[in-house]
Design an enzyme around this catalytic site. Sequence first.
Site, PDB file in Angstrom:
ATOM      1  CE  LYS A 146       4.562   3.140   9.838  1.00 39.73           C
ATOM      2  NZ  LYS A 146       3.112   2.909   9.619  1.00 39.73           N
ATOM      3  CG  PHE A 194      -1.785   1.218   1.346  1.00 40.20           C
ATOM      4  CD1 PHE A 194      -2.776   1.489   0.407  1.00 40.20           C
ATOM      5  CD2 PHE A 194      -1.591   2.119   2.381  1.00 40.20           C
ATOM      6  CE1 PHE A 194      -3.570   2.628   0.519  1.00 40.20           C
ATOM      7  CE2 PHE A 194      -2.386   3.255   2.507  1.00 40.20           C
ATOM      8  CZ  PHE A 194      -3.370   3.505   1.566  1.00 40.20           C
ATOM      9  CG  MET A 198       3.129  31.826 -24.018  1.00 45.21           C
ATOM     10  SD  MET A 198       3.652  33.459 -24.600  1.00 45.21           S
ATOM     11  CE  MET A 198       4.611  34.025 -23.200  1.00 45.21           C
TER      12      MET A 198
END
Length: 591
Positions: free
Chosen positions: A161, A111, A488
Site C-alpha cells: 500500500k 490486518f 457426477m
Amino acid sequence: MDLNGGQSLIRALETEGVEVIFGLPGGAILPVYDPVIDSPIRHILVRHEQGAGHMAEGYAHATGRPGVAMVTSGPGATNIVTPLADAYMDSVPMVVVTGQVPRAAIGTDAFQECDITGITQAVTKHNFLVTSADDIPLVIRQAFHLATTGRPGPVLVDIPKDIVDPTSPHSATGWDWPSDEEVARSLPGYRPATTGDPEAIERAADLIMEAHRPVLYVGGGILKARAAEALLELADLTGIHVVTTLMARGAFPDDHDLCLGMPGMHGNYTAVTAMQRADLLVALGARFDDRVTGKVAGFAPDAQVVHVDIDAAELGKVRRPDVAIQGDCRLVIEDLVAALRRRVADGVSSPDRRPWRSSISGWQERYPLAYEPAAEGDQLKPQMVLEHLRDSVPDDTILASGVGQHQMWASQYWRFRHPYTWVNSGGLGTMGFSVPAAIGAKVGRPDRMVWAVDGDGCFQMTAQELVTAAAERIPVKIAILNNAYLGMVRQWQEMFYEERYSEVYLSPDLPDYVQWAEAMGCVGIRVESPEEVQPAIDKANDVDDRPVVVEFRTDSREKVFPMVPSGKSNDEIQVPPFQAGHGVGTGEGGN
C-alpha cells in the site's frame, strides 16, 4: 511525468491496452482504485473475488487477450487463488493485481496481511512483490509478457500500500515505460522456444507418411497458439482423423468428415477406440492428461508418438514420444505441412488407409453418442435439453460450462464449428466456474450470444455474480440442469459405491431458482415438461437487456456415457446399457 504509484499502475495497464478490469476494492488496494475513476478502463465490480478471477478467465478464453483482475490483500487475495490455479492448469493468460499491507508491516501479521506470493507460487507462471514505485511500469510489462508468451498462464503482481498511496513519501515516481529490449534484459532466463527443430519436423513427416492408422490428438494448446486454421490445413492435406480434447473443443469443426470428437473418460466410443488402435498419435498441444489416457500402461499400446508442445516440461512427462518437438503449435504445424507437401511433390505416398477408415466408420455407426428418450411422465433428459439449445442459437454462440455431468453432456452434444466458443474448466475442474466465466466472455465478445450450462450444485457456488451481470447490463443466459443432486458424484456412488448416496442430495425446490434469478435482476424461467423446452429457450434468446436464468428440471437417474472407469484401461470403455449388446469390449473395439 510525475505520478504517484497508484496512478503509475493504472497508466501501465492503460498502456498495455487493458480495456476492462474485474475487481473488488478493499483497504490495501484503495489507493489504486482512486485513479480508476479517471481512467478509460472499464471496471466491473464483482460480488466475490473468485468471480473476478473466473471473469478474467472467461474474457481470456473468448478473446485470446489476457484477463485482468484486481483485489485487495488478505482474504481478497486468497479468494482469487482458485481462479489462479484454474488458469494455471488450463494455460489461460491472466494478470492479477493484489493489494498488500505497507512494506514496514509485512511479516508482522498486520490486518488483512497474507503472504500471497508464497501462497500462489505453485499456481502462477510467475509472481511479483513490488518493492518500489519506480518498478511498477517494468513489472507490469513483465507480467503481461510472461502471461501471454510461451505457454500462457496467470501472473500475480502484489503491491504494498505505501508505494501506491499518494499520501506516502514512497509513492512518488516518474513515468518510464520500458522498451521491449529492457523487458528482455530484465528476464534473462526466459526465452520460450517457438520454432520447432527442423530435423525433428522431418522425422515427424516421415512417420506421418508411413502410418497405417494415424490420429491427430489435439489439445488446448492449439487454441492458445491460434493454430486452428493450420490444423485444418494439416488434416485436409493428410486425411488423418482428429480427436479434440475437452480443452480443444472447437479447434476443429465438429461437422468435418475427419472429426471424431472428444476422447477420454467421457469421450465418444470412436474417438477413444481410434486412439487405442492407432499406430501413430500426433499430439498437438496436448499433455496426455489422465482423463484422456486412462490407465497409462494400457494407453494406445501400439502407437508411435509425435509430441508437439511449447512447454518442454510436457514432452515425455507422461508418455515418451518417438519424436519430441518443442515449439509453438501453429509454427510447427506450418513447417510440418510444408515438409509433407515436399514429400507429396517428390512422389512419396502413404500406405492404403482404407481399412482404417472403414474401421472408424464402423465404430461410428455402431456406437454413436445416444441416450434413451424419456418415457411418458419422466423428467426431462438433459441431453435433449442441450440438443434443443444447440439447435436454437447461432453457430458462433459462446458456450460456458460448470463442472460435472452437465459439462460432459455439453461437450458431447453441442456442435462446435468455430474456435474460441467453448469456455470451461478442464484441468482443475472448478465448480462454480461457468456463471462468472460466461460474464467475462460476454464482456470480451459483446457481439456474440453467450450461454452458460450449469448444474444446480455449481450454480449455487457463484450465482451471486448474476447481480454483477444485471447491474452492468451484461445479458448472459444461464441454463441450469437441475437434477437435485451433485450429479457426477451421484453417478460414481451408484456405479462404484453400491448406491450408497452419501451427502449428495441437494433438493429440487430449495432454493427456488426462478425467484432467486428475479431477485438478482434477471429473468427467471422454469421448465418441467418437454413441450415447455423450446418456448423457454426462444424466450431467453429474445431477451437482450438483462441476464436470463432457465431452470430445466432434469432426470437425476441419467448418467454420462460412454465412461472409462477411473484407473481402468480405455479398452474397458462402457457404453449405455442399451448399446452394450453390440459387442462392446470385444473384437476390434477392445478385449
